[in-house]
Design an enzyme around this catalytic site. Structure first.
Site, mmCIF file in Angstrom:
data_model
loop_
_atom_site.group_PDB
_atom_site.id
_atom_site.type_symbol
_atom_site.label_atom_id
_atom_site.label_comp_id
_atom_site.label_asym_id
_atom_site.label_seq_id
_atom_site.Cartn_x
_atom_site.Cartn_y
_atom_site.Cartn_z
ATOM 1 N N CYS A 189 22.931 64.746 71.141
ATOM 2 C CA CYS A 189 22.965 64.424 69.692
ATOM 3 C C CYS A 189 23.511 62.776 69.268
ATOM 4 O O CYS A 189 23.273 62.142 70.373
ATOM 5 C CB CYS A 189 23.804 65.536 68.979
ATOM 6 S SG CYS A 189 25.424 65.424 69.270
ATOM 7 N N ASN A 199 28.026 63.362 69.628
ATOM 8 C CA ASN A 199 28.383 64.206 70.745
ATOM 9 C C ASN A 199 29.813 64.813 70.381
ATOM 10 O O ASN A 199 30.637 65.143 71.378
ATOM 11 C CB ASN A 199 28.473 63.440 72.078
ATOM 12 C CG ASN A 199 28.864 64.316 73.413
ATOM 13 O OD1 ASN A 199 29.539 63.966 74.517
ATOM 14 N ND2 ASN A 199 28.171 65.616 73.529
ATOM 15 N N CYS A 201 29.625 67.303 67.631
ATOM 16 C CA CYS A 201 29.278 68.533 66.691
ATOM 17 C C CYS A 201 28.051 69.241 67.185
ATOM 18 O O CYS A 201 28.321 70.150 67.828
ATOM 19 C CB CYS A 201 28.818 67.996 65.330
ATOM 20 S SG CYS A 201 29.895 66.871 64.257
ATOM 21 N N ARG A 202 26.715 69.023 67.222
ATOM 22 C CA ARG A 202 25.649 69.871 67.593
ATOM 23 C C ARG A 202 25.635 69.887 69.070
ATOM 24 O O ARG A 202 25.655 70.926 69.683
ATOM 25 C CB ARG A 202 24.361 69.064 67.137
ATOM 26 C CG ARG A 202 24.108 69.184 65.739
ATOM 27 C CD ARG A 202 23.154 68.324 65.045
ATOM 28 N NE ARG A 202 23.584 66.995 65.374
ATOM 29 C CZ ARG A 202 22.714 65.915 65.076
ATOM 30 N NH1 ARG A 202 21.491 66.209 64.512
ATOM 31 N NH2 ARG A 202 23.051 64.658 65.070
ATOM 32 N N SER A 203 25.748 68.954 69.875
ATOM 33 C CA SER A 203 25.328 69.071 71.420
ATOM 34 C C SER A 203 26.640 69.566 72.230
ATOM 35 O O SER A 203 26.244 70.319 72.919
ATOM 36 C CB SER A 203 25.005 67.653 72.044
ATOM 37 O OG SER A 203 26.187 66.378 71.902
ATOM 38 N N ASP A 215 21.953 67.182 61.190
ATOM 39 C CA ASP A 215 23.070 66.682 61.200
ATOM 40 C C ASP A 215 24.081 67.409 60.269
ATOM 41 O O ASP A 215 24.102 67.190 59.135
ATOM 42 C CB ASP A 215 22.903 65.230 61.184
ATOM 43 C CG ASP A 215 24.291 64.483 61.582
ATOM 44 O OD1 ASP A 215 25.266 65.090 61.740
ATOM 45 O OD2 ASP A 215 24.270 63.100 61.445
HETATM 46 P P1 4NP Z 1 26.643 65.059 66.067
HETATM 47 O O1 4NP Z 1 27.229 64.709 64.584
HETATM 48 O O2 4NP Z 1 25.675 64.093 66.549
HETATM 49 O O3 4NP Z 1 26.230 66.441 65.831
HETATM 50 O O4 4NP Z 1 27.617 65.090 67.018
HETATM 51 C C1 4NP Z 1 27.526 63.531 64.064
HETATM 52 C C2 4NP Z 1 28.854 62.994 64.579
HETATM 53 C C3 4NP Z 1 29.283 61.787 64.219
HETATM 54 C C4 4NP Z 1 28.500 61.011 63.597
HETATM 55 C C5 4NP Z 1 27.268 61.349 62.861
HETATM 56 C C6 4NP Z 1 26.637 62.641 63.394
HETATM 57 N N1 4NP Z 1 29.170 59.636 62.969
HETATM 58 O O5 4NP Z 1 28.337 58.940 62.135
HETATM 59 O O6 4NP Z 1 30.238 59.448 63.256
#
Ligand code: 4NP
Length: 161
Positions: free
Chosen positions: A8, A11, A13-15, A126
């Protein structure tokens, strides 16, 4: 050993949640010896960090062990993982650019929901700028997507427990 990398943006939340769901299903199937799974981010925003506290809460709710620190996708990932799955179009585009830069232009990168009939091409949204309910939503999406992906791997590679 089939190696799987979920990717993602951050790294956190989703992954890492996808990784935890995948590992849990592999364990239930008694197939731990046959898979190696990891997750990574296309960005360097959260390197070394534990998963987001909302990810932790969601994982606790579904009794999924989370064992991950944020890391960024690197060149060797394209060599080391047979299956690289991106959570959304933005991550997919980044990975497709990276693979060319790193000399792995032929490597196919998948979208997480490509293995769910009727959901091909769709994103795992997201959840970062929303509330806990977004994590409930991605859990439901990921649970089904991982299920279908794992079934596909077992069929394609003629695996059994
Ligand atoms: P992820 O979510 O890609 O599912 O881990 C996010 C985590 C952090 C950010 C964006 C999405 N960020 O902008 O810091």
């Amino acid at each position: 050993m089939i190696r799987v990398l979920f990717v993602c943006l951050g790294n956190i939340c989703r992954s890492p949640l996808a990784e935890a769901i995948f590992n849990s299903k592999v364990k239930v199937a008694g197939m731990e010896a046959q898979f190696k799974c990891d997750s990574a981010g296309t960005s360097d925003f959260h390197i070394g960090e534990l998963p987001d506290e909302r990810t932790v809460k969601c994982a606790e709710k579904y009794k999924l062990p989370l064992n991950h620190r944020g890391r960024q996708v690197n060149r060797t990932d394209f060599r080391d993982f047979e299956y690289i799955l991106a959570m959304d179009d933005h991550n997919l585009r980044n990975l497709n650019n990276m693979k060319v830069r790193y000399g792995f232009g032929e490597k196919e990168i998948y979208l997480m929901r490509d293995f769910v009939t009727g959901s091909q091409g769709m994103s795992v949204p997201d959840p970062y700028y929303g509330g806990q309910e977004g994590f409930e939503e991605i859990y439901t999406i990921l649970d089904e997507a991982v299920d279908r992906f794992l079934a596909q791997l077992i069929a394609t590679h003629h695996l059994y427990a």
